[in-house]
Write a protein that holds these residues in place. Sequence first.
Motif, PDB file in Angstrom:
ATOM      1  N   VAL A 104       2.467  13.613   7.331  1.00 47.67           N
ATOM      2  CA  VAL A 104       2.137  12.200   7.172  1.00 47.67           C
ATOM      3  C   VAL A 104       2.325  11.864   5.698  1.00 47.67           C
ATOM      4  O   VAL A 104       1.564  12.320   4.843  1.00 47.67           O
ATOM      5  CB  VAL A 104       0.696  11.903   7.614  1.00 47.67           C
ATOM      6  N   VAL A 105       3.360  11.084   5.394  1.00 51.55           N
ATOM      7  CA  VAL A 105       3.683  10.788   3.989  1.00 51.55           C
ATOM      8  C   VAL A 105       2.996   9.516   3.496  1.00 51.55           C
ATOM      9  O   VAL A 105       2.884   9.317   2.279  1.00 51.55           O
ATOM     10  CB  VAL A 105       5.208  10.685   3.791  1.00 51.55           C
ATOM     11  N   GLU A 106       2.553   8.671   4.418  1.00 53.22           N
ATOM     12  CA  GLU A 106       1.810   7.477   4.000  1.00 53.22           C
ATOM     13  C   GLU A 106       0.980   6.980   5.178  1.00 53.22           C
ATOM     14  O   GLU A 106       1.415   7.020   6.331  1.00 53.22           O
ATOM     15  CB  GLU A 106       2.759   6.378   3.513  1.00 53.22           C
ATOM     16  N   ILE A 107      -0.217   6.503   4.880  1.00 54.21           N
ATOM     17  CA  ILE A 107      -1.101   5.977   5.913  1.00 54.21           C
ATOM     18  C   ILE A 107      -1.927   4.857   5.315  1.00 54.21           C
ATOM     19  O   ILE A 107      -2.320   4.906   4.142  1.00 54.21           O
ATOM     20  CB  ILE A 107      -2.009   7.087   6.490  1.00 54.21           C
ATOM     21  N   GLY A 108      -2.144   3.818   6.111  1.00 55.14           N
ATOM     22  CA  GLY A 108      -2.929   2.683   5.654  1.00 55.14           C
ATOM     23  C   GLY A 108      -2.985   1.619   6.729  1.00 55.14           C
ATOM     24  O   GLY A 108      -2.556   1.834   7.876  1.00 55.14           O
ATOM     25  N   SER A 109      -3.514   0.450   6.376  1.00 52.21           N
ATOM     26  CA  SER A 109      -3.564  -0.641   7.335  1.00 52.21           C
ATOM     27  C   SER A 109      -2.144  -1.072   7.703  1.00 52.21           C
ATOM     28  O   SER A 109      -1.186  -0.816   6.963  1.00 52.21           O
ATOM     29  CB  SER A 109      -4.331  -1.828   6.748  1.00 52.21           C
ATOM     30  N   ALA A 110      -2.017  -1.737   8.838  1.00 55.53           N
ATOM     31  CA  ALA A 110      -0.687  -2.153   9.296  1.00 55.53           C
ATOM     32  C   ALA A 110      -0.012  -3.058   8.278  1.00 55.53           C
ATOM     33  O   ALA A 110       1.195  -2.941   8.022  1.00 55.53           O
ATOM     34  CB  ALA A 110      -0.810  -2.854  10.649  1.00 55.53           C
ATOM     35  N   ASP A 111      -0.768  -3.959   7.658  1.00 54.68           N
ATOM     36  CA  ASP A 111      -0.183  -4.858   6.659  1.00 54.68           C
ATOM     37  C   ASP A 111       0.222  -4.105   5.399  1.00 54.68           C
ATOM     38  O   ASP A 111       1.271  -4.372   4.815  1.00 54.68           O
ATOM     39  CB  ASP A 111      -1.181  -5.968   6.312  1.00 54.68           C
ATOM     40  N   ASP A 112      -0.622  -3.171   4.949  1.00 55.70           N
ATOM     41  CA  ASP A 112      -0.294  -2.414   3.734  1.00 55.70           C
ATOM     42  C   ASP A 112       0.988  -1.612   3.905  1.00 55.70           C
ATOM     43  O   ASP A 112       1.852  -1.603   3.031  1.00 55.70           O
ATOM     44  CB  ASP A 112      -1.445  -1.470   3.368  1.00 55.70           C
ATOM     45  N   ILE A 113       1.095  -0.909   5.031  1.00 53.55           N
ATOM     46  CA  ILE A 113       2.256  -0.050   5.255  1.00 53.55           C
ATOM     47  C   ILE A 113       3.525  -0.878   5.425  1.00 53.55           C
ATOM     48  O   ILE A 113       4.604  -0.495   4.943  1.00 53.55           O
ATOM     49  CB  ILE A 113       2.035   0.845   6.489  1.00 53.55           C
ATOM     50  N   THR A 114       3.424  -2.022   6.077  1.00 50.90           N
ATOM     51  CA  THR A 114       4.615  -2.811   6.373  1.00 50.90           C
ATOM     52  C   THR A 114       5.030  -3.710   5.213  1.00 50.90           C
ATOM     53  O   THR A 114       6.221  -3.824   4.897  1.00 50.90           O
ATOM     54  CB  THR A 114       4.379  -3.681   7.626  1.00 50.90           C
ATOM     55  N   LEU A 115       4.059  -4.320   4.551  1.00 45.82           N
ATOM     56  CA  LEU A 115       4.377  -5.295   3.510  1.00 45.82           C
ATOM     57  C   LEU A 115       4.269  -4.742   2.096  1.00 45.82           C
ATOM     58  O   LEU A 115       4.852  -5.299   1.176  1.00 45.82           O
ATOM     59  CB  LEU A 115       3.449  -6.513   3.655  1.00 45.82           C
ATOM     60  N   ASN A 116       3.516  -3.639   1.929  1.00 47.86           N
ATOM     61  CA  ASN A 116       3.341  -3.077   0.597  1.00 47.86           C
ATOM     62  C   ASN A 116       3.487  -1.550   0.634  1.00 47.86           C
ATOM     63  O   ASN A 116       2.586  -0.825   0.200  1.00 47.86           O
ATOM     64  CB  ASN A 116       1.967  -3.476   0.039  1.00 47.86           C
ATOM     65  N   PRO A 117       4.597  -1.041   1.146  1.00 49.89           N
ATOM     66  CA  PRO A 117       4.764   0.422   1.222  1.00 49.89           C
ATOM     67  C   PRO A 117       4.935   1.019  -0.172  1.00 49.89           C
ATOM     68  O   PRO A 117       5.539   0.404  -1.058  1.00 49.89           O
ATOM     69  CB  PRO A 117       6.030   0.585   2.067  1.00 49.89           C
ATOM     70  N   GLN A 118       4.414   2.241  -0.347  1.00 44.59           N
ATOM     71  CA  GLN A 118       4.485   2.911  -1.640  1.00 44.59           C
ATOM     72  C   GLN A 118       5.352   4.160  -1.607  1.00 44.59           C
ATOM     73  O   GLN A 118       5.842   4.590  -2.643  1.00 44.59           O
ATOM     74  CB  GLN A 118       3.073   3.283  -2.115  1.00 44.59           C
ATOM     75  N   HIS A 119       5.519   4.765  -0.443  1.00 49.79           N
ATOM     76  CA  HIS A 119       6.360   5.951  -0.350  1.00 49.79           C
ATOM     77  C   HIS A 119       7.820   5.527  -0.154  1.00 49.79           C
ATOM     78  O   HIS A 119       8.102   4.612   0.632  1.00 49.79           O
ATOM     79  CB  HIS A 119       5.908   6.839   0.807  1.00 49.79           C
ATOM     80  N   PRO A 120       8.763   6.173  -0.839  1.00 43.92           N
ATOM     81  CA  PRO A 120      10.178   5.777  -0.706  1.00 43.92           C
ATOM     82  C   PRO A 120      10.686   5.822   0.730  1.00 43.92           C
ATOM     83  O   PRO A 120      11.532   5.003   1.105  1.00 43.92           O
ATOM     84  CB  PRO A 120      10.912   6.793  -1.590  1.00 43.92           C
ATOM     85  N   TYR A 121      10.198   6.762   1.528  1.00 43.81           N
ATOM     86  CA  TYR A 121      10.652   6.832   2.926  1.00 43.81           C
ATOM     87  C   TYR A 121      10.162   5.623   3.711  1.00 43.81           C
ATOM     88  O   TYR A 121      10.909   5.053   4.513  1.00 43.81           O
ATOM     89  CB  TYR A 121      10.155   8.122   3.560  1.00 43.81           C
ATOM     90  N   THR A 122       8.912   5.210   3.487  1.00 43.61           N
ATOM     91  CA  THR A 122       8.389   4.024   4.161  1.00 43.61           C
ATOM     92  C   THR A 122       9.159   2.780   3.741  1.00 43.61           C
ATOM     93  O   THR A 122       9.464   1.913   4.565  1.00 43.61           O
ATOM     94  CB  THR A 122       6.896   3.848   3.844  1.00 43.61           C
ATOM     95  N   VAL A 123       9.498   2.693   2.464  1.00 46.99           N
ATOM     96  CA  VAL A 123      10.299   1.562   1.967  1.00 46.99           C
ATOM     97  C   VAL A 123      11.658   1.542   2.658  1.00 46.99           C
ATOM     98  O   VAL A 123      12.153   0.482   3.061  1.00 46.99           O
ATOM     99  CB  VAL A 123      10.465   1.655   0.437  1.00 46.99           C
ATOM    100  N   ALA A 124      12.258   2.723   2.825  1.00 47.84           N
ATOM    101  CA  ALA A 124      13.563   2.802   3.488  1.00 47.84           C
ATOM    102  C   ALA A 124      13.464   2.380   4.948  1.00 47.84           C
ATOM    103  O   ALA A 124      14.355   1.681   5.458  1.00 47.84           O
ATOM    104  CB  ALA A 124      14.111   4.224   3.379  1.00 47.84           C
TER     105      ALA A 124
END
Length: 333
Positions: free
Chosen positions: A244-264
Amino acid sequence: MPNIADILRLENLQVRFPLQGGLFDGILGRPRGGVRAIDGVDLTVARGEIVALVGESGSGKTTIGRVITKLVQPTGGKLLFDGDDMTSVRGFSALRPYRHRVQMIFQDAYQALNPRHTVFDAVAEPLRSLRLVENNEKLTKRVSDALSAAGLNPPEDFFARFPHELSGGQRQRVVVAGALVVKPELIVADEPVSMLDVSIRAQILQTLIDLRDRQNLALLFITHDLPLAWLIADRIAVMYLGRVVEIGSADDITLNPQHPYTVALRNATPQVRDTADRGAIQALRGEIPSAARVPKGCRFHPRCSLAFNRCRQQEPPAIEIGPQHRSACWLAT
């Protein structure tokens, strides 16, 4: 200190599948490698919460679901359900109470249903197997209630039908009813709408949300579709190569991702990218690496070259970004 509201807790969960060596490997005594399907996952699901696991095919999402439903035995870590350690529990008799409380919705409804069984028999099978009903009258009532809850009304019209006589959406609802009929506390839904039309997807998703609201049902929703996770989930956990490289609220992960893979992942999804920003699309290239030869570090972000050598020496820990938002990246801020 575990949260008493958490019905499911995974602690450093690991699953490793050994690779079958060749003839000369055995003769020459060469070590046989293994596939690190799950590599130290920590995850919680609270009562009445919907948590989505998002990632590409091969990232380990389905393996986690199979571990939770005791279809795959972990090689390390702990599986805690309602405070009880279920990691080493095996055998049909020992798992009967657990299977009463935890059920799974499989991706392919047609494969999940026996073509020789009617809808009634398919939904009633868990009740008979777990010995949860005393007579045929109660059996019929439970099956009828489950079909109705899954959106098949009137339920009596579907009792005698076979899977090939149903539409794709109806078959998926039968599978949902088969999971609901035992009145579980947690459902693992593995890509439950990936094979359905968009209009049918919305109906199935609304059914799952309504069931969560009415029965305080916990749901682990496995999907590769980030917009779908954003729509249904309270929290999103992004998986890459068994972690699990990133975890958070649905809005945080979708609109404010911090991990490069999540951004991709976000940038590869037009409807999410248009909501977040309108920059150039940075598509993921190639296939996900083999879990048998996991590379160290990542190259998803232009700045990753600054941290790449550090990643090769040490796996990045999960860094706290905000309330319940963590990212396993040295560049997370």
